[in-house]
Design a protein around this motif. Structure first.
Motif, PDB file in Angstrom:
ATOM      1  N   ASN A 210       9.326 -19.472   4.507  1.00  0.00           N
ATOM      2  CA  ASN A 210       9.801 -18.638   5.625  1.00  0.00           C
ATOM      3  C   ASN A 210      10.461 -17.456   5.011  1.00  0.00           C
ATOM      4  N   PHE A 211      11.344 -17.783   4.257  1.00  0.00           N
ATOM      5  CA  PHE A 211      12.352 -16.724   3.799  1.00  0.00           C
ATOM      6  C   PHE A 211      11.716 -15.677   2.689  1.00  0.00           C
ATOM      7  N   LEU A 212      10.683 -16.329   1.894  1.00  0.00           N
ATOM      8  CA  LEU A 212       9.975 -15.620   0.922  1.00  0.00           C
ATOM      9  C   LEU A 212       8.979 -14.751   1.641  1.00  0.00           C
ATOM     10  N   GLY A 213       8.353 -15.265   2.470  1.00  0.00           N
ATOM     11  CA  GLY A 213       7.420 -14.587   3.192  1.00  0.00           C
ATOM     12  C   GLY A 213       7.792 -13.202   3.900  1.00  0.00           C
ATOM     13  N   MET A 214       9.072 -13.252   4.357  1.00  0.00           N
ATOM     14  CA  MET A 214       9.681 -12.099   4.974  1.00  0.00           C
ATOM     15  C   MET A 214       9.936 -11.081   3.964  1.00  0.00           C
ATOM     16  N   TYR A 215      10.027 -11.286   2.790  1.00  0.00           N
ATOM     17  CA  TYR A 215      10.225 -10.332   1.799  1.00  0.00           C
ATOM     18  C   TYR A 215       8.656  -9.781   1.370  1.00  0.00           C
ATOM     19  N   PHE A 216       7.791 -10.524   1.274  1.00  0.00           N
ATOM     20  CA  PHE A 216       6.513 -10.105   1.044  1.00  0.00           C
ATOM     21  C   PHE A 216       6.157  -9.067   2.082  1.00  0.00           C
ATOM     22  N   VAL A 217       6.473  -9.465   3.160  1.00  0.00           N
ATOM     23  CA  VAL A 217       5.972  -8.215   4.246  1.00  0.00           C
ATOM     24  C   VAL A 217       6.801  -7.165   4.083  1.00  0.00           C
ATOM     25  N   TYR A 218       8.080  -7.195   3.620  1.00  0.00           N
ATOM     26  CA  TYR A 218       8.931  -5.929   3.467  1.00  0.00           C
ATOM     27  C   TYR A 218       8.321  -4.977   2.432  1.00  0.00           C
ATOM     28  N   TYR A 219       7.965  -5.791   1.330  1.00  0.00           N
ATOM     29  CA  TYR A 219       7.509  -5.069   0.282  1.00  0.00           C
ATOM     30  C   TYR A 219       6.114  -4.413   0.565  1.00  0.00           C
ATOM     31  N   LEU A 220       5.317  -5.165   1.354  1.00  0.00           N
ATOM     32  CA  LEU A 220       3.744  -4.790   1.638  1.00  0.00           C
ATOM     33  C   LEU A 220       4.098  -3.445   2.541  1.00  0.00           C
ATOM     34  N   VAL A 221       4.911  -3.517   3.501  1.00  0.00           N
ATOM     35  CA  VAL A 221       4.889  -2.435   4.497  1.00  0.00           C
ATOM     36  C   VAL A 221       5.635  -1.348   3.683  1.00  0.00           C
ATOM     37  N   SER A 222       6.419  -1.518   2.697  1.00  0.00           N
ATOM     38  CA  SER A 222       7.102  -0.467   1.974  1.00  0.00           C
ATOM     39  C   SER A 222       5.961   0.189   1.145  1.00  0.00           C
ATOM     40  N   VAL A 223       5.217  -0.475   0.276  1.00  0.00           N
ATOM     41  CA  VAL A 223       4.185  -0.092  -0.354  1.00  0.00           C
ATOM     42  C   VAL A 223       3.399   0.820   0.505  1.00  0.00           C
ATOM     43  N   TYR A 224       2.956   0.578   1.502  1.00  0.00           N
ATOM     44  CA  TYR A 224       2.039   1.064   2.557  1.00  0.00           C
ATOM     45  C   TYR A 224       2.649   2.221   2.781  1.00  0.00           C
ATOM     46  N   TYR A 225       3.850   2.724   3.154  1.00  0.00           N
ATOM     47  CA  TYR A 225       4.235   3.881   3.601  1.00  0.00           C
ATOM     48  C   TYR A 225       4.625   4.937   2.239  1.00  0.00           C
ATOM     49  N   LYS A 226       5.046   4.360   1.269  1.00  0.00           N
ATOM     50  CA  LYS A 226       5.609   4.930  -0.109  1.00  0.00           C
ATOM     51  C   LYS A 226       5.292   4.205  -1.257  1.00  0.00           C
ATOM     52  N   LEU A 227       4.090   4.787  -1.913  1.00  0.00           N
ATOM     53  CA  LEU A 227       3.416   3.938  -2.913  1.00  0.00           C
ATOM     54  C   LEU A 227       4.418   3.921  -4.179  1.00  0.00           C
ATOM     55  N   ASN A 228       4.593   2.903  -4.415  1.00  0.00           N
ATOM     56  CA  ASN A 228       5.549   2.676  -5.934  1.00  0.00           C
ATOM     57  C   ASN A 228       5.247   1.504  -6.637  1.00  0.00           C
ATOM     58  N   ARG A 231       7.807  -1.376  -6.374  1.00  0.00           N
ATOM     59  CA  ARG A 231       7.650  -2.243  -5.179  1.00  0.00           C
ATOM     60  C   ARG A 231       6.301  -2.987  -4.931  1.00  0.00           C
ATOM     61  N   LEU A 232       5.262  -2.317  -5.606  1.00  0.00           N
ATOM     62  CA  LEU A 232       4.052  -3.083  -5.596  1.00  0.00           C
ATOM     63  C   LEU A 232       3.961  -4.316  -6.698  1.00  0.00           C
ATOM     64  N   VAL A 233       4.978  -4.344  -7.504  1.00  0.00           N
ATOM     65  CA  VAL A 233       5.037  -5.458  -8.655  1.00  0.00           C
ATOM     66  C   VAL A 233       5.822  -6.570  -7.563  1.00  0.00           C
ATOM     67  N   MET A 234       6.873  -5.979  -6.961  1.00  0.00           N
ATOM     68  CA  MET A 234       7.580  -7.036  -6.245  1.00  0.00           C
ATOM     69  C   MET A 234       6.945  -7.675  -5.110  1.00  0.00           C
ATOM     70  N   ALA A 235       6.103  -6.765  -4.344  1.00  0.00           N
ATOM     71  CA  ALA A 235       5.111  -7.419  -3.428  1.00  0.00           C
ATOM     72  C   ALA A 235       4.331  -8.613  -3.979  1.00  0.00           C
ATOM     73  N   LEU A 236       3.740  -8.378  -5.095  1.00  0.00           N
ATOM     74  CA  LEU A 236       2.927  -9.165  -5.693  1.00  0.00           C
ATOM     75  C   LEU A 236       3.587 -10.651  -6.166  1.00  0.00           C
ATOM     76  N   LEU A 237       4.890 -10.321  -6.436  1.00  0.00           N
ATOM     77  CA  LEU A 237       5.761 -11.364  -6.866  1.00  0.00           C
ATOM     78  C   LEU A 237       6.017 -12.467  -5.816  1.00  0.00           C
ATOM     79  N   TYR A 238       6.606 -11.809  -4.557  1.00  0.00           N
ATOM     80  CA  TYR A 238       6.888 -12.429  -3.527  1.00  0.00           C
ATOM     81  C   TYR A 238       5.487 -13.081  -2.982  1.00  0.00           C
ATOM     82  N   LEU A 239       4.372 -12.383  -3.205  1.00  0.00           N
ATOM     83  CA  LEU A 239       3.228 -13.053  -2.631  1.00  0.00           C
ATOM     84  C   LEU A 239       3.007 -14.348  -3.350  1.00  0.00           C
ATOM     85  N   TYR A 240       3.082 -14.344  -4.585  1.00  0.00           N
ATOM     86  CA  TYR A 240       2.846 -15.341  -5.532  1.00  0.00           C
ATOM     87  C   TYR A 240       4.070 -16.550  -5.109  1.00  0.00           C
TER      88      TYR A 240
END
Length: 437
Positions: A210-228, A231-240
Motif C-alpha cells: 500500500n505504501f510503496l504503490g503510492m510512490y510508484f504512482v507519484y513517480y509515474l505521474v512525475s515522469v509523465y509530466y517531466k521526463l527525467n 525519476r524514471l529509475v525511481m519509478a521502476l524501482l518502486y514498481l519492482y
C-alpha cells in the motif's frame, strides 16, 4: 523561546516523526507496553506544542481554515463514540480489533483498551495535524515534499534489503524492525508457491505494498509530466518493490497509476502532444506488460486466486459484518476502536458511523480542494502528490483499514501543507505551471 523558535523546533520534530512513521512494525520496549518510534515523536511534538501555547498563547490559536474546524469536529465526535457507543450497543457481534480479521475473531462488543488506544492515537494524530498546519515556516511546502520523498526512499531501501536477505540468507534486523509486540508481525509470510513476501518496515506485506504503490504512482505521474532519467529509475524501482511485496493492494495501486496515465494522455489528445509523452506512455506500457507477464503467477495468486482463498473469504466476511453493524446501530456505529473490517471506508462506517464518516470525508475534501481547483496551473510535483495520495486512499479502501497509523497521517499532513501553500490567486500567474512543456 519566541513563536518563531517554537515553530522551527516543532517543524523539526515533525520531520523526525515523518521518517520514524515508516517503521510501523518497530517499537521501543517499556515496562508497560511497546512504544512505536512515530508515537514517541508525536508525544514529543504534543509536549512542545503545549509548551508553545503556554509560553506564547499563540500556538493553538483558533484558525478559520476549514481543515482545522472539520478535524476538530471529527476528533471530538470520534473520541465521544469511543467512550459511549460500546456501552450503548454492548453485546453486539463485532470483529475484535486485537484479533485481526480471521473468522474466529468475532466477539461480543464491550468497552476495551482498543477504544482507549484508538482515541489516544487519534488525539495525537489530530494534534500533529493542527500543529503542523499552523506552523509558519518558509517554503514549508517544498520541505515537506522532500520529506515525503525521503520517507519513500527509507521504505524502498528496507524492502529491497529484505528481498536480498530472503534470496541470499544475509542478515536482516527483524528483531528491531519487527519489534512491536502489540502488532501482528507478518514478515515471514509466503505465497502459495513458497515465495517469501516483502513486509519491509511494516507489519504485513499488504501495508508495505500500500505504501510503496503510492510512490510508484507519484513517480509515474512525475515522469509523465517531466521526463527525467532519475525519476524514471525511481519509478521502476518502486514498481519492482511493490511487485515483490506481493500485496494485492500494491497491485491495485499499480493498475490505478497506469489508468491515470492513460486518462491524462487521452485528455491531451485534443491538444499538442509531445514526443516525450508518447515515449513515456509507450515505454511504461511495454515495461508494465513484460513485468506483468513475468510476475503473472504472483498476480494470479495475489489478485485473482486470492478472491477464492480463505484470506479473501475472511476479508469479505469482516466487511459484510461491518455493513450489518452499521445498519443495526442505525448508522451510528459501535464506537471508535470497536470493530475491525478489511476496508478503511467500512472501518469508519462501522465505528464512527455516518456522522464521523461524513466529517472525515469532508476533511479530505478540503485538504484536496485547492490542489484540484488549481490542477491545470500547479507544478508536476503537486500533481504527482495528488495522485499518489489518491492511490494510497484507494489501497486503504480496498484493504488497509487502520485510522491510527502515523504514516497515513503524515502523508495527509504533507498534502494539506502543500494544498495550503497554493495561492488562490494562482490564475493570475502566481504559480508557474509545468504541464509537460
Amino acid at each position: 523561546m519566541n513563536a518563531t523558535s517554537f515553530d522551527r523546533l516543532l517543524f523539526s520534530i515533525f520531520l523526525m516523526t515523518a521518517i520514524l512513521s515508516v517503521f510501523q512494525a518497530a517499537a521501543f520496549s517499556t515496562k508497560l507496553f511497546p512504544l512505536s518510534p512515530a508515537v514517541l515523536g508525536e508525544l514529543l511534538f504534543a509536549l512542545f506544542l503545549m509548551l508553545q501555547f503556554s509560553a506564547t498563547r499563540q500556538g493553538m490559536k483558533i484558525s478559520n481554515r476549514q481543515e482545522i474546524i472539520i478535524i476538530s469536529i471529527f476528533l471530538i465526535y470520534s473520541m465521544g463514540t469511543a467512550f459511549t457507543l460500546p456501552f450503548i450497543f454492548e453485546g453486539m457481534l463485532v470483529y475484535v480489533p486485537r484479533n485481526g480479521i480471521t473468522l474466529h475473531a468475532n466477539g461480543f462488543l464491550r468497552f476495551s483498551i482498543s477504544n482507549i488506544g484508538e482515541a489516544i492515537y487519534l488525539l495525537l494524530n489530530a494534534l500533529l495535524f493542527v500543529g503542523v498546519f499552523n506552523i509558519k515556516i518558509y517554503q514549508a511546502d517544498k520541505k515537506v515534499i522532500k520529506v515525503f520523498l525521503l520517507m519513500g526512499v527509507v521504505a524502498l531501501f528496507f524492502s529491497l534489503y529484505q528481498k536480498i536477505s530472503q534470496s541470499f540468507g544475509i542478515f536482516f534486523p527483524y528483531q528491531w524492525v519487527n519489534s512491536n509486540a502489540f502488532y501482528y508481525q507478518g514478515y515471514n509470510q509466503t505465497v502459495a508457491s513458497g515465495l517469501a513476501r516483502g513486509s519491509g518496515t511494516f507489519t504485513e506485506p499488504s501495508y508495505n505494498g500500500n505504501f510503496l504503490g503510492m510512490y510508484f504512482v507519484y513517480y509515474l505521474v512525475s515522469v509523465y509530466y517531466k521526463l527525467n532519467f532519475k525519476r524514471l529509475v525511481m519509478a521502476l524501482l518502486y514498481l519492482y518493490a511493490t511487485l515483490i511485496a506481493t500485496s494485492s493492494l500494491g497491485y491495485i495501486e499499480i493498475m490505478f497509476g497506469v489508468a491515470i496515465i492513460f486518462m491524462l494522455f487521452i485528455s491531451n489528445l485534443s491538444g499538442r502532444i509531445k514526443i516525450s509523452k508518447i515515449y513515456v506512455i509507450a515505454l511504461f506500457s511495454i515495461i508494465f506488460s513484460l513485468v506483468a507477464i513475468y510476475f503473472s503467477h504472483l498476480l494470479y495468486l495475489e489478485v485473482f486466486d486470492k478472491l477464492s482463498s480463505m484470506s479473501a473469504i475472511e476479508r469479505a466476511n469482516s466487511n459484510f459484518s461491518a455493513l450489518l453493524i452499521f445498519a443495526n446501530t442505525y448508522g451510528f456505529g459501535v464506537g471508535l476502536g470497536s470493530n475491525r473490517p478489511s476496508s478503511f471506508a467500512l472501518y469508519l462506517l462501522s465505528n464512527v458511523g455516518i456522522i464521523g464518516t461524513f466529517a472525515f470525508s469532508l476533511f479530505i475534501f478540503f485538504i484536496l480542494n485547492n490542489i484540484v481547483n488549481n490542477y491545470k496551473i500547479i507544478d508536476y510535483e503537486r500533481k504527482s502528490l495528488l495522485f499518489a495520495f489518491l492511490a494510497l486512499l484507494v489501497g486503504k479502501i480496498a484493504g488497509a483499514p487502520d485510522l491510527s497509523f502515523t504514516s497515513f497521517w503524515v502523508v495527509l499532513i504533507i498534502v494539506a501543507v502543500v494544498n495550503k501553500s497554493i495561492d488562490r490567486s494562482a490564475n493570475h500567474g502566481a504559480v508557474i505551471a509545468e504541464t509537460g512543456n
